[in-house]
Design an enzyme around this catalytic site. Sequence first.
Site, PDB file in Angstrom:
ATOM      1  N   LYS A 107      22.967  37.897  29.757  1.00 43.66           N
ATOM      2  CA  LYS A 107      23.075  37.823  31.116  1.00 43.66           C
ATOM      3  C   LYS A 107      21.688  38.235  31.776  1.00 43.66           C
ATOM      4  O   LYS A 107      21.287  39.381  31.220  1.00 43.66           O
ATOM      5  CB  LYS A 107      24.475  38.176  31.511  1.00 43.66           C
TER       6      LYS A 107
HETATM    7  P1  NAD Z   1      27.602  29.940  43.346  1.00 44.09           P
HETATM    8  O1  NAD Z   1      26.795  30.799  43.808  1.00 44.09           O
HETATM    9  O2  NAD Z   1      27.396  28.372  43.162  1.00 44.09           O
HETATM   10  O3  NAD Z   1      29.125  29.900  44.196  1.00 44.09           O
HETATM   11  C1  NAD Z   1      29.814  31.064  44.598  1.00 44.09           C
HETATM   12  C2  NAD Z   1      30.752  30.673  45.492  1.00 44.09           C
HETATM   13  O4  NAD Z   1      31.538  31.820  45.634  1.00 44.09           O
HETATM   14  C3  NAD Z   1      29.857  30.457  46.712  1.00 44.09           C
HETATM   15  O5  NAD Z   1      30.848  29.484  47.640  1.00 44.09           O
HETATM   16  C4  NAD Z   1      30.301  31.667  47.790  1.00 44.09           C
HETATM   17  O6  NAD Z   1      30.307  31.470  48.881  1.00 44.09           O
HETATM   18  C5  NAD Z   1      31.578  32.067  47.235  1.00 44.09           C
HETATM   19  N1  NAD Z   1      31.833  33.595  47.308  1.00 44.09           N
HETATM   20  C6  NAD Z   1      31.141  34.666  47.211  1.00 44.09           C
HETATM   21  N2  NAD Z   1      31.897  35.764  47.528  1.00 44.09           N
HETATM   22  C7  NAD Z   1      33.177  35.392  48.012  1.00 44.09           C
HETATM   23  C8  NAD Z   1      34.218  35.794  48.183  1.00 44.09           C
HETATM   24  N3  NAD Z   1      34.217  37.233  48.304  1.00 44.09           N
HETATM   25  N4  NAD Z   1      35.440  35.287  48.564  1.00 44.09           N
HETATM   26  C9  NAD Z   1      35.631  34.012  48.612  1.00 44.09           C
HETATM   27  N5  NAD Z   1      34.234  33.041  48.226  1.00 44.09           N
HETATM   28  C10 NAD Z   1      33.118  33.993  47.878  1.00 44.09           C
HETATM   29  O7  NAD Z   1      28.345  30.504  41.875  1.00 44.09           O
HETATM   30  P2  NAD Z   1      28.959  29.755  40.847  1.00 44.09           P
HETATM   31  O8  NAD Z   1      27.884  29.360  39.621  1.00 44.09           O
HETATM   32  O9  NAD Z   1      30.022  28.636  41.363  1.00 44.09           O
HETATM   33  O10 NAD Z   1      29.637  30.940  40.061  1.00 44.09           O
HETATM   34  C11 NAD Z   1      31.006  31.292  40.456  1.00 44.09           C
HETATM   35  C12 NAD Z   1      31.612  32.147  39.345  1.00 44.09           C
HETATM   36  O11 NAD Z   1      31.751  31.271  38.245  1.00 44.09           O
HETATM   37  C13 NAD Z   1      30.740  33.322  38.936  1.00 44.09           C
HETATM   38  O12 NAD Z   1      31.703  34.298  38.538  1.00 44.09           O
HETATM   39  C14 NAD Z   1      30.010  32.857  37.569  1.00 44.09           C
HETATM   40  O13 NAD Z   1      29.537  33.887  36.907  1.00 44.09           O
HETATM   41  C15 NAD Z   1      30.870  32.009  37.058  1.00 44.09           C
HETATM   42  N6  NAD Z   1      30.734  31.134  36.094  1.00 44.09           N
HETATM   43  C16 NAD Z   1      29.856  29.957  36.482  1.00 44.09           C
HETATM   44  C17 NAD Z   1      29.218  29.114  35.502  1.00 44.09           C
HETATM   45  C18 NAD Z   1      28.270  27.840  36.126  1.00 44.09           C
HETATM   46  O14 NAD Z   1      27.904  27.072  35.365  1.00 44.09           O
HETATM   47  N7  NAD Z   1      27.659  27.994  37.239  1.00 44.09           N
HETATM   48  C19 NAD Z   1      29.778  29.001  34.611  1.00 44.09           C
HETATM   49  C20 NAD Z   1      30.733  29.895  33.845  1.00 44.09           C
HETATM   50  C21 NAD Z   1      31.076  30.824  34.772  1.00 44.09           C
END
Ligand code: NAD
Length: 417
Positions: A107
């Site tokens: 990461k």
């Molecule tokens: P992103 O930055 O695209 O979106 C994050 C979202 O969460 C945004 O809408 C933001 O406003 C919201 N958010 C942040 N803090 C918040 C809170 N306290 N309450 C409610 N909403 C909140 O990120 P992402 O890529 O969608 O990742 C989200 C999660 O999924 C993370 O934990 C990430 O590690 C995990 N993840 C992502 C991927 C990927 O392919 N992008 C893959 C596996 C896991």
Amino acid sequence: MVDPISTPLEDARTRLREATDLLGCDPGMYAILSNASRELTVSIPLRRDDDSIEVLTGYRVQHSVARGPAKGGLRYSPHVNLDEVRALAMWMTWKCALLDVPYGGAKGGVTIDPRQYSQRELERVTRRYTSAIMPIIGPETDIPAPDVGTNEQTMAWMMDTYSMNKGYSIPAIVTGKPISIGGSLGRATSTSEGVVHIALAALRDNGFDPTKCTAAVQGFGKVGRGAAQFAFDAGMKVIAVSDEYGAVFNANGLDIEKLGAHVDSTGKVVGFNGADALDGAALLELDVDLLIPAAIEGVIHEQNAPKVKAKIIVEGANGPTTPAADRILESKGIIVVPDILANAGGVIVSYFEWVQGNQAYWWQESEVESRLEERMLGAWAKVHDFAKERKLSLRGAATVLAVQRVVEAHVIRGLYP
Ligand code: NAD
């Protein structure tokens, strides 16, 4: 939001300890697996648009390379710190092992609030960060991808910086790139599509008809937005969605496509016509069949877990449920499908993208999607059956299966020197 006594790294190590105890591993193996194999902290001097200079901090942590090159996302967030990156790297190791993709876990992160910086500044940060971690990344050593606060454009800058320094184009250095420079069809929606494949399987295997189910989704970013859309497309009534600014609620179901258009024009879910405002934290306590936390870690903790009413929680985010909350949810009979299974769609299609990049041969979208579904549902069946057989929670079963594969690789390779 996070339990005051529990950090993501502590949570990750608690779960590892439970798995190694169950597998009867010796303490030396736990010691190896509870530490990252390589960590790099870098300074990122940035010339801002007003010509002032600011110095940011970035990290790249490779938790394990026992089963193949390290693989994991890059996060831009003001909360990024070394321990968080270590925990996320460890989760990637388990996720890759569980889904049997030939990678270890990594990461990266930069402590930055990307919304406070211009695109040109973010490009400079990304290029400088990439140069700084170049000694330890590469298509055969460690392959970054997008995570919270980063996107396809970030990956394009990383790929370009790496390629410029090597003197030729190397698409397989990152995944989650734009299609025009070697991204895979289906990668952008792969995590959320996988989350919904798993959610549908979990609902059906527990006697629910998905078309009669209600759902709430926390987070409306790359994972949450797609998950809400796929759940909606599968016939579920998505009654609440949130982002960091607040939540919206409609007992009759939200029109996710229209909500998406609203977010594209305003940047947030609040203010959406056709829904009532809801406190963000209250979304986690709604009486729904399916809850998808898809934002950040540690949001379901000891304090709010007793108030959670969802029947099934499918973890779109990494580490949204603390171990203390897990115990409470289990005692209430709430089924929790763990992150390392539920959100693995992204790394599966990242693997497909890397394979395509290495072979310079591109697959049809339908091929990507059918292989994704096959792997997700195969892993679901394996975890579900193992949990039943060994009387474990789904998280316990998934972690034990994953850790077992990594332990096997360590044992068979032996301890160097
Ligand atoms: P992103 O930055 O695209 O979106 C994050 C979202 O969460 C945004 O809408 C933001 O406003 C919201 N958010 C942040 N803090 C918040 C809170 N306290 N309450 C409610 N909403 C909140 O990120 P992402 O890529 O969608 O990742 C989200 C999660 O999924 C993370 O934990 C990430 O590690 C995990 N993840 C992502 C991927 C990927 O392919 N992008 C893959 C596996 C896991």
